[in-house]
Design an enzyme around this catalytic site. Structure first.
Site, PDB file in Angstrom:
ATOM      1  CD1 TRP A   1      41.622  33.158 149.210  1.00 24.53           C
ATOM      2  CD2 TRP A   1      42.146  31.752 150.879  1.00 24.53           C
ATOM      3  NE1 TRP A   1      40.447  32.763 149.823  1.00 24.53           N
ATOM      4  CE2 TRP A   1      40.746  31.901 150.846  1.00 24.53           C
ATOM      5  CE3 TRP A   1      42.719  30.916 151.841  1.00 24.53           C
ATOM      6  CZ2 TRP A   1      39.895  31.253 151.741  1.00 24.53           C
ATOM      7  CZ3 TRP A   1      41.881  30.266 152.743  1.00 24.53           C
ATOM      8  CH2 TRP A   1      40.478  30.435 152.687  1.00 24.53           C
TER       9      TRP A   1
ATOM     10  CD  GLU B   1      43.066  31.421 145.733  1.00 25.35           C
ATOM     11  OE1 GLU B   1      44.038  31.273 146.509  1.00 25.35           O
ATOM     12  OE2 GLU B   1      42.362  30.475 145.340  1.00 25.35           O
TER      13      GLU B   1
ATOM     14  CE  LYS C   1      36.319  30.123 149.470  1.00 25.22           C
ATOM     15  NZ  LYS C   1      36.996  29.077 150.168  1.00 25.22           N
TER      16      LYS C   1
ATOM     17  CG  ASP D   1      40.292  28.252 143.387  1.00 22.98           C
ATOM     18  OD1 ASP D   1      39.383  27.556 142.910  1.00 22.98           O
ATOM     19  OD2 ASP D   1      41.003  27.880 144.345  1.00 22.98           O
TER      20      ASP D   1
ATOM     21  CG  HIS E   1      37.828  30.767 144.847  1.00 28.41           C
ATOM     22  ND1 HIS E   1      38.907  31.309 145.500  1.00 28.41           N
ATOM     23  CD2 HIS E   1      37.683  29.525 145.341  1.00 28.41           C
ATOM     24  CE1 HIS E   1      39.410  30.424 146.336  1.00 28.41           C
ATOM     25  NE2 HIS E   1      38.689  29.329 146.258  1.00 28.41           N
TER      26      HIS E   1
ATOM     27  CG  HIS F   1      44.772  28.225 143.212  1.00 26.37           C
ATOM     28  ND1 HIS F   1      44.568  28.511 144.543  1.00 26.37           N
ATOM     29  CD2 HIS F   1      46.121  28.246 143.028  1.00 26.37           C
ATOM     30  CE1 HIS F   1      45.742  28.715 145.129  1.00 26.37           C
ATOM     31  NE2 HIS F   1      46.685  28.567 144.235  1.00 26.37           N
TER      32      HIS F   1
ATOM     33  CG  ASP G   1      35.681  26.907 146.777  1.00 24.53           C
ATOM     34  OD1 ASP G   1      36.285  26.288 145.895  1.00 24.53           O
ATOM     35  OD2 ASP G   1      36.248  27.513 147.698  1.00 24.53           O
TER      36      ASP G   1
ATOM     37  CG  ASP H   1      38.670  23.218 147.250  1.00 23.01           C
ATOM     38  OD1 ASP H   1      39.395  23.731 146.384  1.00 23.01           O
ATOM     39  OD2 ASP H   1      38.165  23.870 148.190  1.00 23.01           O
TER      40      ASP H   1
ATOM     41  CG  ASP I   1      43.434  25.249 145.895  1.00 21.49           C
ATOM     42  OD1 ASP I   1      43.630  24.414 146.797  1.00 21.49           O
ATOM     43  OD2 ASP I   1      42.931  26.372 146.106  1.00 21.49           O
TER      44      ASP I   1
HETATM   45  C1  RNT Z   1      40.712  28.621 149.477  1.00 25.32           C
HETATM   46  C2  RNT Z   1      41.674  28.968 148.412  1.00 25.32           C
HETATM   47  C3  RNT Z   1      43.114  28.720 148.745  1.00 25.32           C
HETATM   48  C4  RNT Z   1      43.347  27.442 149.492  1.00 25.32           C
HETATM   49  C5  RNT Z   1      44.795  27.097 149.716  1.00 25.32           C
HETATM   50  C6  RNT Z   1      44.959  26.001 150.722  1.00 25.32           C
HETATM   51  O1  RNT Z   1      39.407  28.613 149.053  1.00 25.32           O
HETATM   52  O2  RNT Z   1      41.335  28.302 147.242  1.00 25.32           O
HETATM   53  O3  RNT Z   1      43.879  28.774 147.585  1.00 25.32           O
HETATM   54  O4  RNT Z   1      42.717  26.367 148.886  1.00 25.32           O
HETATM   55  O5  RNT Z   1      45.482  28.222 150.058  1.00 25.32           O
HETATM   56 ZN    ZN Z   2      42.716  28.422 145.587  1.00 28.79          ZN
END
Ligand code: RNT
Ligand code: ZN
Length: 446
Positions: A213, A254, A256, A287, A290, A314, A322, A324, A354
């Site tokens: 990523w 990955e 985003k 993810d 994302h 993720h 985003d 988290d 994640d």
């Molecule tokens: C970031 C991505 C990625 C990170 C990790 C720490 O937006 O989701 O996967 O969260 O690599």
């Molecule tokens: Zn991620």
């Protein structure tokens, strides 16, 4: 986790976790069994085999992200800034400050969740002997030897990630940088992590997914969207040039939508990586944070799996952005689990978590996430799918809706309690007490 491993990990957490045992159940085992028996009868009415669901759940590993324990700081420079447009907000006490604390915390987390799992580690969590520190582009398998030995001892699989942020060579761009020096540094780093991942997978006897990523993005509207993407395409080809055994490592990419300070354009967008993964038959990482706020990843699985060999999830929870947030059982999570069960592609879909929340107890954040993922999977495994899909195939959409709704008031909790009791982990009503005790005895002393 098998009993022996659970015993071992309970012991290694300063011996105190074992002392909590006995208080793990708020009701007697006999009552758990009685409630379970009644639940099985109810589910049987709908043609659902509860034992088969429980057996299946045990076989689904979740990859636990090590970075929840220390707010994505890593061991290179833990006081340095977290860059790359990601952010762990909050200042809850007790963050892990070194490898021993981080691994100890993860062992404790694993003593509170059933099943066999994996641990997902970033390259910035490498460990160096005194005076032998190397930069990220020279990373070697030996720098992960403590993690590997620990994973082996705890019978865990491992996954890995190049770390393309929080480093002086990251100036807003990494693999898509127009500056050859910067770009080549990150190509060397990513290539090095692939070799490390292969060594990890070989040592542990289970393929290690290495997820790429990059945060490369623009805060404001680009005048040229194409050039960075062409550069990234070529850079990825260079990263992946070395052929490595898929029995040992698997490449994932990955996408985003945006990052903080990178709101207008990310080089590695969904279309970019979907195309790259299809063309080069790489794993595609989805993810849940994302995509656009109303877009869910559950609907993407059946399409993507037609064209890419495997998927890495993720699992996260974006709130407005985003952000988290800690994964909980919500509609999005249940929809992901339902899709996984319905397409039954657990061999081709790797489940990883994640998120990074520093505003609450970090151990609780981890435990909540794994248990939520497992609950969602169990809920999905217990749906009257034969009835629902049968009705759909027959064009009886009324019945499909009725059976979907019926599933919601079935005695799911009794089956979840039975899973926890069989795995010798606390019921939902009891694990918080163990976390609070760990906070008082271990985290508060940091
Ligand atoms: C970031 C991505 C990625 C990170 C990790 C720490 O937006 O989701 O996967 O969260 O690599
Ligand atoms: Zn991620």
């Amino acid at each position: 986790m098998c009993d022996r491993r659970r015993e071992e990990s309970a012991k290694t957490v300063s011996g105190w976790a074992g002392n909590q045992r006995g208080a793990r159940y708020s009701m007697s085992k006999a009552n758990i069994e009685a409630a379970f028996k009644l639940a099985c009868e109810r589910y049987a009415e709908l043609g659902v085999d509860v034992d088969a669901a429980l057996k299946k759940l045990l076989k689904i590993p979740v990859s636990l992200h090590c970075w929840q324990g220390d707010d994505v700081r890593g061991f290179e420079n833990p006081e340095g800034d977290l860059t790359g447009g990601i952010q762990a907000t909050g200042n809850y006490p007790g963050r892990a400050r070194n490898p021993q604390e981080l691994r100890g915390d993860i062992e404790f987390v694993l003593s509170l969740v059933g099943g066999s799992h994996r641990v997902n580690v970033h390259a910035c969590y490498a460990e160096f002997e005194k005076g032998k520190k190397v930069d990220r582009d020279e990373l070697q398998p030996e720098h992960m030897k403590n993690w590997i030995a620990w994973a082996k001892k705890n019978r865990l699989g491992m996954d890995f990630n190049p770390t393309l942020f929080s480093h002086p060579m990251f100036n807003g761009f990494s693999l898509s940088s127009r500056d050859k020096k910067i770009r080549n540094f990150w190509i060397r780093h990513t290539a090095a992590t692939r070799r490390v991942a292969a060594a990890i997978g070989k040592a542990l006897g289970s393929p290690c997914v290495n997820n790429v990523w990059i945060p490369d993005s623009y805060k404001d509207i680009p005048a040229d969207r194409e050039t960075p993407r062409k550069i990234l395409n070529d850079a990825l080809d260079a990263c992946f040039a070395e052929k490595l055994n898929p029995k040992h490592m698997l490449d994932a990419v990955e996408s985003k939508l945006f990052g903080i300070g990178g709101e207008s354009y990310t080089v590695g967008s969904h279309e970019f990586y979907m195309g790259y993964a299809v063309k080069n038959q790489k794993l595609l990482t989805l993810d849940s944070g994302h995509f656009h706020p109303t877009e869910t990843i559950s609907d993407k699985l059946s399409s993507c799996l037609l064209f890419v060999p495997e998927i890495l999830l993720h699992v996260s929870r974006g709130v407005r952005w985003d952000s988290d947030h800690v994964v909980i059982v919500n509609d999005d999570l249940v929809a992901i689990a339902q899709e996984l069960v319905r397409i039954d592609q657990f061999k081709r879909v790797h489940i990883g978590l994640d998120y990074f929340d520093a505003s609450i107890n970090r151990i609780a954040a981890w435990v909540l996430g794994v248990r939520a993922m497992q609950k969602a999977l169990l809920y999905a495994l217990l749906e009257p799918l034969k009835l629902m899909q049968g009705a759909e195939a027959a064009g009886d959409l009324t019945s499909r809706l009725v059976w979907t709704e019926t599933a919601k008031t079935m005695p799911f909790g009794a089956v979840w309690d039975k899973f926890c009791a069989d795995e010798d982990v606390p019921l939902d009503t009891k694990w918080l007490g163990e976390v609070k005790a760990y906070e008082a005895n271990v985290l508060a002393k940091r």
